[in-house]
Motif scaffolding. Sequence first.
Motif, PDB file in Angstrom:
ATOM      1  N   SER A  99     -16.248  18.054   7.353  1.00 51.95           N
ATOM      2  CA  SER A  99     -15.826  19.417   7.647  1.00 51.95           C
ATOM      3  C   SER A  99     -15.246  20.129   6.437  1.00 51.95           C
ATOM      4  O   SER A  99     -14.880  19.505   5.436  1.00 51.95           O
ATOM      5  N   ASN A 100     -15.127  21.442   6.545  1.00 45.63           N
ATOM      6  CA  ASN A 100     -14.468  22.277   5.554  1.00 45.63           C
ATOM      7  C   ASN A 100     -13.424  23.149   6.244  1.00 45.63           C
ATOM      8  O   ASN A 100     -13.625  23.583   7.384  1.00 45.63           O
ATOM      9  N   PRO A 101     -12.316  23.443   5.566  1.00 44.18           N
ATOM     10  CA  PRO A 101     -11.227  24.212   6.174  1.00 44.18           C
ATOM     11  C   PRO A 101     -11.457  25.722   6.090  1.00 44.18           C
ATOM     12  O   PRO A 101     -10.605  26.477   5.617  1.00 44.18           O
ATOM     13  N   LEU A 102     -12.612  26.165   6.539  1.00 46.83           N
ATOM     14  CA  LEU A 102     -12.973  27.576   6.406  1.00 46.83           C
ATOM     15  C   LEU A 102     -12.224  28.426   7.420  1.00 46.83           C
ATOM     16  O   LEU A 102     -12.216  28.152   8.621  1.00 46.83           O
ATOM     17  N   ALA A 103     -11.590  29.464   6.923  1.00 49.26           N
ATOM     18  CA  ALA A 103     -10.900  30.441   7.758  1.00 49.26           C
ATOM     19  C   ALA A 103     -11.301  31.835   7.288  1.00 49.26           C
ATOM     20  O   ALA A 103     -11.939  31.988   6.245  1.00 49.26           O
ATOM     21  N   PHE A 104     -10.936  32.837   8.063  1.00 49.90           N
ATOM     22  CA  PHE A 104     -11.262  34.212   7.679  1.00 49.90           C
ATOM     23  C   PHE A 104     -10.003  35.076   7.799  1.00 49.90           C
ATOM     24  O   PHE A 104      -9.224  34.927   8.739  1.00 49.90           O
ATOM     25  N   GLU A 105      -9.823  35.944   6.824  1.00 53.65           N
ATOM     26  CA  GLU A 105      -8.709  36.883   6.838  1.00 53.65           C
ATOM     27  C   GLU A 105      -9.248  38.243   6.438  1.00 53.65           C
ATOM     28  O   GLU A 105      -9.808  38.388   5.348  1.00 53.65           O
ATOM     29  N   ASP A 106      -9.122  39.215   7.340  1.00 53.36           N
ATOM     30  CA  ASP A 106      -9.690  40.541   7.105  1.00 53.36           C
ATOM     31  C   ASP A 106     -11.184  40.453   6.815  1.00 53.36           C
ATOM     32  O   ASP A 106     -11.724  41.179   5.958  1.00 53.36           O
ATOM     33  N   GLY A 107     -11.835  39.523   7.490  1.00 51.92           N
ATOM     34  CA  GLY A 107     -13.274  39.378   7.335  1.00 51.92           C
ATOM     35  C   GLY A 107     -13.703  38.616   6.104  1.00 51.92           C
ATOM     36  O   GLY A 107     -14.903  38.428   5.890  1.00 51.92           O
ATOM     37  N   GLN A 108     -12.736  38.162   5.292  1.00 51.08           N
ATOM     38  CA  GLN A 108     -13.052  37.452   4.069  1.00 51.08           C
ATOM     39  C   GLN A 108     -12.772  35.959   4.233  1.00 51.08           C
ATOM     40  O   GLN A 108     -11.766  35.572   4.829  1.00 51.08           O
ATOM     41  N   PRO A 109     -13.650  35.104   3.685  1.00 54.88           N
ATOM     42  CA  PRO A 109     -13.422  33.660   3.813  1.00 54.88           C
ATOM     43  C   PRO A 109     -12.249  33.194   2.974  1.00 54.88           C
ATOM     44  O   PRO A 109     -12.021  33.678   1.873  1.00 54.88           O
ATOM     45  N   ARG A 110     -11.511  32.256   3.514  1.00 56.54           N
ATOM     46  CA  ARG A 110     -10.406  31.625   2.798  1.00 56.54           C
ATOM     47  C   ARG A 110     -10.310  30.188   3.286  1.00 56.54           C
ATOM     48  O   ARG A 110     -11.069  29.771   4.165  1.00 56.54           O
ATOM     49  N   LEU A 111      -9.384  29.426   2.719  1.00 56.34           N
ATOM     50  CA  LEU A 111      -9.199  28.035   3.100  1.00 56.34           C
ATOM     51  C   LEU A 111      -7.853  27.846   3.790  1.00 56.34           C
ATOM     52  O   LEU A 111      -6.849  28.425   3.390  1.00 56.34           O
ATOM     53  N   ASP A 112      -7.846  27.010   4.811  1.00 59.46           N
ATOM     54  CA  ASP A 112      -6.616  26.664   5.511  1.00 59.46           C
ATOM     55  C   ASP A 112      -6.802  25.290   6.157  1.00 59.46           C
ATOM     56  O   ASP A 112      -7.529  25.187   7.133  1.00 59.46           O
ATOM     57  N   PRO A 113      -6.187  24.235   5.610  1.00 59.43           N
ATOM     58  CA  PRO A 113      -5.222  24.192   4.511  1.00 59.43           C
ATOM     59  C   PRO A 113      -5.897  24.281   3.146  1.00 59.43           C
ATOM     60  O   PRO A 113      -7.125  24.214   3.046  1.00 59.43           O
ATOM     61  N   VAL A 114      -5.060  24.378   2.127  1.00 56.72           N
ATOM     62  CA  VAL A 114      -5.578  24.428   0.762  1.00 56.72           C
ATOM     63  C   VAL A 114      -4.508  23.899  -0.197  1.00 56.72           C
ATOM     64  O   VAL A 114      -3.309  24.079   0.037  1.00 56.72           O
ATOM     65  N   GLU A 115      -4.941  23.237  -1.241  1.00 54.48           N
ATOM     66  CA  GLU A 115      -4.143  22.820  -2.389  1.00 54.48           C
ATOM     67  C   GLU A 115      -3.142  21.706  -2.086  1.00 54.48           C
ATOM     68  O   GLU A 115      -3.197  20.640  -2.695  1.00 54.48           O
ATOM     69  N   SER A 116      -2.200  21.929  -1.168  1.00 54.86           N
ATOM     70  CA  SER A 116      -1.162  20.931  -0.915  1.00 54.86           C
ATOM     71  C   SER A 116      -1.488  20.020   0.258  1.00 54.86           C
ATOM     72  O   SER A 116      -0.684  19.166   0.631  1.00 54.86           O
ATOM     73  N   ASP A 117      -2.675  20.199   0.841  1.00 58.53           N
ATOM     74  CA  ASP A 117      -3.085  19.379   1.975  1.00 58.53           C
ATOM     75  C   ASP A 117      -4.591  19.516   2.139  1.00 58.53           C
ATOM     76  O   ASP A 117      -5.240  20.306   1.446  1.00 58.53           O
ATOM     77  N   SER A 118      -5.161  18.751   3.044  1.00 58.42           N
ATOM     78  CA  SER A 118      -6.589  18.842   3.333  1.00 58.42           C
ATOM     79  C   SER A 118      -6.829  18.454   4.774  1.00 58.42           C
ATOM     80  O   SER A 118      -5.979  17.809   5.415  1.00 58.42           O
ATOM     81  N   VAL A 119      -7.971  18.838   5.301  1.00 56.48           N
ATOM     82  CA  VAL A 119      -8.331  18.447   6.665  1.00 56.48           C
ATOM     83  C   VAL A 119      -8.381  16.927   6.767  1.00 56.48           C
ATOM     84  O   VAL A 119      -7.866  16.335   7.719  1.00 56.48           O
ATOM     85  N   ALA A 120      -9.004  16.293   5.779  1.00 56.99           N
ATOM     86  CA  ALA A 120      -9.155  14.839   5.834  1.00 56.99           C
ATOM     87  C   ALA A 120      -7.809  14.132   5.861  1.00 56.99           C
ATOM     88  O   ALA A 120      -7.622  13.145   6.590  1.00 56.99           O
ATOM     89  N   GLU A 121      -6.855  14.610   5.059  1.00 58.91           N
ATOM     90  CA  GLU A 121      -5.521  14.006   5.067  1.00 58.91           C
ATOM     91  C   GLU A 121      -4.837  14.207   6.417  1.00 58.91           C
ATOM     92  O   GLU A 121      -4.164  13.298   6.922  1.00 58.91           O
ATOM     93  N   ARG A 122      -4.996  15.371   7.000  1.00 62.33           N
ATOM     94  CA  ARG A 122      -4.392  15.623   8.310  1.00 62.33           C
ATOM     95  C   ARG A 122      -4.991  14.690   9.358  1.00 62.33           C
ATOM     96  O   ARG A 122      -4.285  14.178  10.229  1.00 62.33           O
ATOM     97  N   ILE A 123      -6.297  14.473   9.266  1.00 56.34           N
ATOM     98  CA  ILE A 123      -6.940  13.551  10.202  1.00 56.34           C
ATOM     99  C   ILE A 123      -6.378  12.144  10.014  1.00 56.34           C
ATOM    100  O   ILE A 123      -6.035  11.457  10.990  1.00 56.34           O
ATOM    101  N   GLN A 124      -6.276  11.694   8.762  1.00 60.07           N
ATOM    102  CA  GLN A 124      -5.779  10.346   8.510  1.00 60.07           C
ATOM    103  C   GLN A 124      -4.341  10.178   8.966  1.00 60.07           C
ATOM    104  O   GLN A 124      -3.965   9.129   9.502  1.00 60.07           O
ATOM    105  N   ARG A 125      -3.492  11.214   8.749  1.00 58.01           N
ATOM    106  CA  ARG A 125      -2.096  11.122   9.199  1.00 58.01           C
ATOM    107  C   ARG A 125      -2.005  11.076  10.715  1.00 58.01           C
ATOM    108  O   ARG A 125      -1.187  10.355  11.279  1.00 58.01           O
ATOM    109  N   THR A 126      -2.828  11.881  11.373  1.00 57.91           N
ATOM    110  CA  THR A 126      -2.764  11.982  12.835  1.00 57.91           C
ATOM    111  C   THR A 126      -3.341  10.751  13.508  1.00 57.91           C
ATOM    112  O   THR A 126      -2.878  10.336  14.578  1.00 57.91           O
ATOM    113  N   PHE A 127      -4.360  10.168  12.876  1.00 61.17           N
ATOM    114  CA  PHE A 127      -5.018   8.983  13.432  1.00 61.17           C
ATOM    115  C   PHE A 127      -4.955   7.862  12.383  1.00 61.17           C
ATOM    116  O   PHE A 127      -5.956   7.556  11.731  1.00 61.17           O
TER     117      PHE A 127
END
Length: 217
Positions: free
Chosen positions: A94-122
Amino acid sequence: MRYAVLGTGEVGRTLAGRLLELGHEVTLGSRSRDNPVAAEWATAAAGRAHAGTFADAAAAGEVVVNAVGGRVALDALAAAGAEHLDGKVLVDVSNPLAFEDGQPRLDPVESDSVAERIQRTFPHARVVKTLNTVNCQVMVDPRRVPGDHHVFVCGADPGAKQQVTALLGEFGWPAGRVLDLGGIRSARAVEMYLPLWLALFGRFGNADFNVEVRRAR
């Protein structure tokens, strides 16, 4: 092997279809057991193809592939059930794709990642981040892009990364073109590649491209 692919979008269906072609058994998981896309996919593929809830798929699979969007990954995996993930290789594309005012951005970004959140949670899942730096068609057929271009793996479990590297080999990625970036924290780097990928997509007008890493000898 028996694979669970979570997510009925283009990425999930592409990965699931290729796994079937390779001779594996696949359960395509979604939020509801009566998801029409999953049901149609399983009916068309027949035989070794199944459809069910996220929990049905994760329970049936020896390996779980997270192919839902990064921002909903934790919810999907919670629905799959920690008891169905414990001890299993969990491939996060997966990728942490988000949109703000119609523009793509990342959430989370830099200080965290989706993969790390998955590993912490599971914590008992064996999470490996890979394939999120290429389009889903290139994921399963790297020959679409000429040259010795690369794909990456990140994760804390060496055995899990070795198993995922073997799967990538089935998809057509030679082991020499799979770069191990180390622990799961390295997932931040490959997830932050998405804005550059989007810019290149806009420049080329198609998704048949990838990066090749060259080193001085």
